[in-house]
Design a protein around this motif. Structure first.
Motif, mmCIF file in Angstrom:
data_model
loop_
_atom_site.group_PDB
_atom_site.id
_atom_site.type_symbol
_atom_site.label_atom_id
_atom_site.label_comp_id
_atom_site.label_asym_id
_atom_site.label_seq_id
_atom_site.Cartn_x
_atom_site.Cartn_y
_atom_site.Cartn_z
ATOM 1 N N ARG A 191 34.897 36.395 26.023
ATOM 2 C CA ARG A 191 33.819 36.685 26.839
ATOM 3 C C ARG A 191 32.723 35.703 26.065
ATOM 4 N NH1 ARG A 191 33.416 42.956 29.029
ATOM 5 N NH2 ARG A 191 35.567 42.844 29.873
ATOM 6 N N ASP A 192 33.089 34.641 26.056
ATOM 7 C CA ASP A 192 32.076 33.771 25.322
ATOM 8 C C ASP A 192 30.906 33.130 26.148
ATOM 9 O OD1 ASP A 192 33.535 33.443 22.991
ATOM 10 O OD2 ASP A 192 34.765 31.703 23.683
ATOM 11 N N MET A 211 41.596 46.519 26.260
ATOM 12 C CA MET A 211 42.136 45.035 26.063
ATOM 13 C C MET A 211 41.250 44.045 26.937
ATOM 14 S SD MET A 211 44.561 43.731 24.287
ATOM 15 C CE MET A 211 43.648 42.005 23.773
ATOM 16 N N GLY A 212 40.393 44.554 27.635
ATOM 17 C CA GLY A 212 39.196 43.824 28.287
ATOM 18 C C GLY A 212 39.163 43.655 29.497
ATOM 19 N N ALA A 213 39.939 44.574 30.425
ATOM 20 C CA ALA A 213 39.805 44.666 32.044
ATOM 21 C C ALA A 213 38.601 44.983 32.192
ATOM 22 C CB ALA A 213 40.729 45.712 32.613
ATOM 23 N N GLY A 214 37.925 44.269 33.027
ATOM 24 C CA GLY A 214 36.615 44.575 33.571
ATOM 25 C C GLY A 214 36.445 46.114 34.295
ATOM 26 N N ARG A 215 37.474 46.630 35.078
ATOM 27 C CA ARG A 215 37.432 47.777 35.770
ATOM 28 C C ARG A 215 38.730 48.311 35.628
ATOM 29 N NH1 ARG A 215 34.680 46.804 41.218
ATOM 30 N NH2 ARG A 215 35.634 44.841 41.097
ATOM 31 N N VAL A 270 28.004 36.664 33.031
ATOM 32 C CA VAL A 270 29.009 37.260 33.777
ATOM 33 C C VAL A 270 28.865 38.665 34.203
ATOM 34 C CG1 VAL A 270 30.753 35.646 32.426
ATOM 35 C CG2 VAL A 270 30.052 37.880 31.462
ATOM 36 N N ASN A 271 29.773 39.298 34.884
ATOM 37 C CA ASN A 271 29.594 40.726 35.232
ATOM 38 C C ASN A 271 31.364 41.133 35.152
ATOM 39 O OD1 ASN A 271 31.087 40.444 37.949
ATOM 40 N ND2 ASN A 271 29.384 39.221 38.437
ATOM 41 N N ALA A 330 45.130 41.100 35.272
ATOM 42 C CA ALA A 330 43.605 41.392 36.020
ATOM 43 C C ALA A 330 42.702 40.160 35.536
ATOM 44 C CB ALA A 330 43.281 42.846 35.650
ATOM 45 N N GLY A 331 43.066 39.972 34.337
ATOM 46 C CA GLY A 331 42.030 38.742 33.912
ATOM 47 C C GLY A 331 42.221 37.349 34.079
#
Length: 468
Positions: free
Chosen positions: A224-225, A258-262, A229-230, A426-427
């Motif tokens: 997420r550098d 682990m970082g999935a947005g939703r 972003v959203n 998903a990412g």
């Protein structure tokens, strides 16, 4: 990553025939690697015993004693007759410098180090009764135990002799790393693996297609550098909830961490019983369909619930657990966007349904590499065959991840793995990279846990993802 090979004898032959090395030069370099390890681990003056067969593995062990003679008290036992030419040369030299050739001993307790030079990587089949007894006695000793190239009793494909194998603290692997060292059955026998240079760079020594050893250093974490972003930039992960809602809960919490947005859970049952008791992060949503999913995980806790799977075939997905007993699993095996994550019993069902063959769990464990390669050569899906050393397979190439430990042997661990992999999918990671990184993140979460091995739970996996 490092390259892994099933058969390395061709590399020795090429070094001799094409590159001009002599076998004795290769053996000198092999022996030096073992001798250097002994010097690092043991004080000068301690007693060393080598158990020697009749081939080049024995040559390496005998040459090691010759190098150490004068610094250490060195002796060897010849367990086989008719030494080959190289072993006989090394034995003659070793005798000249004072290495003792001993009669067979009934107990090795006086030795501080035992070097296994009995069979080597060419071994297959079973060990004779006499040698098996000696190996058993050696294994019972508190001495430092070092295997030359591969512990005796383990074949190059990782199969272990029924009547046992040498249990090493260190295995000094010569030249190229052997795939068999990373078999599940070998995990408690090989100890720490040290790769020895035989006098030329590995790129000059090894060649042809290979499999791969994946290391924790290969782990790529979601990035997420970029600041502009959203949540939509990191994917919407969906988890199917079947009869056992706890499995979906673990997977969902893992995907979120682990970082999935939703992250959303889809209830496949007609009843809401169980969903109301889920201990979910408030960010996790409940959905009635898979519309809008960037990637889906299903199978964990599915039970006997039936659902319309056809609309998931075109989505990136993680398939686990109960799904491997369903007749439609072959559809996902044919999908290049699917990641299949069976344990050995589930893999047995998968192989049968996909008409590869009928194998019980024991047969699968004894032939993990072969069967994973066979499956992934025939089907497009990425395979993760779970075990002590998980195998990730795609297009007939194997990626072995040996950093797991006994902490992960707990119910729900696989559900957490599915959620971790799902977050990568998903990412936007490819199925292969999602599988590799998901397995490594899962293993690292166990490695950094500070509690006792027996106290580790799936919640500790999820918590550990914060600190990777």
């Amino acid at each position: 990553m490092k390259r892994l090979y099933t058969n390395t004898a061709k590399f020795d032959k090429n070094a001799v025939d094409a590159l001009g090395f002599s076998e004795l030069v290769l053996q000198e370099n092999a022996a030096r690697a073992v001798a250097d390890l002994v010097r690092k681990e043991l004080k000068i003056g301690t007693k060393i015993l080598a158990l020697c067969g009749k081939g080049n593995n024995a040559s390496d062990a005998i040459a090691t004693l010759r190098m150490l003679s004068g610094e250490y008290e060195c002796g060897l036992i010849l367990l086989q007759k008719e030494l080959n030419h190289n072993a006989q040369i090394q034995l003659n030299i070793a005798k000249n410098v004072g290495v003792n050739v001993l009669d067979s001993l009934s107990n090795f307790s006086e030795f501080d180090c035992i070097i296994d030079g009995i069979f080597g990587s060419g071994f297959c089949g079973e060990i004779g009764e006499k040698i098996a007894k000696i190996i058993k006695i050696a294994n019972s000793c508190s001495a430092l135990k070092i295997a030359v190239d591969i512990p005796s009793g383990i074949s190059e494909n990782g199969a272990v002799a029924i009547n046992g194998a040498f249990r090493a603290d260190f295995t000094v692997c010569m030249g190229a790393l052997k795939l068999g060292l990373y078999a599940d059955a070998a995990k408690d026998l090989v100890g720490q693996i040290v790769q020895a240079n035989l006098g030329l760079n590995e790129s000059k020594f090894s060649f042809d297609d290979s499999d791969f050893l994946v290391l924790l250093d290969d782990l790529i974490l979601p990035s997420r550098d970029i600041e502009n972003v959203n949540k939509g930039d990191f994917g919407h992960a969906f988890i199917a909830c079947g009869q056992m809602s706890g499995a979906a809960q673990i997977a969902a919490n893992s995907a979120l961490r682990m970082g999935a947005g939703r992250v959303s859970i889809v209830n496949l049952t007609k009843s809401i019983q169980g969903l109301s008791s889920l201990n979910l992060d408030p960010q996790i949503m409940l959905k009635s369909s898979f519309d809008g999913a960037d990637a889906v995980a299903f199978g964990m806790g599915l039970g006997e619930v039936e659902f319309d799977f056809m609309n998931l075939l075109k989505k990136p997905c993680v398939v686990d657990a109960d799904a491997f007993y369903k007749p439609w699993i072959c559809e996902f095996a044919r999908s290049n966007t699917a990641i299949l994550t069976p344990h050995p019993k589930e893999f047995s069902s998968l192989l049968k349904i996909c008409e590869i063959g009928e194998f019980d769990v024991g047969q699968i464990q004894n032939n993990r590499f072969e069967l994973a390669r066979k499956f992934s050569s025939k089907f497009l899906a990425t395979l993760i065959l779970k075990g002590a050393n998980p195998i990730i397979a795609q297009n007939g190439v194997l990626y072995i991840a040996p950093q797991g430990n006994a902490k992960l042997a707990v119910g729900g661990s696989g559900d957490a793995l599915s959620g971790i992999i799902l977050a990568y999918l998903a990412g936007g990671f490819s199925p292969l990279n999602s599988a590799i990184n998901g397995v490594l993140a899962h293993q690292k979460s166990a490695q950094i846990y500070k509690g006792n091995n027996y106290s580790f739970t799936p919640n500790d996996i999820i918590e550990g993802l914060k600190w990777l």
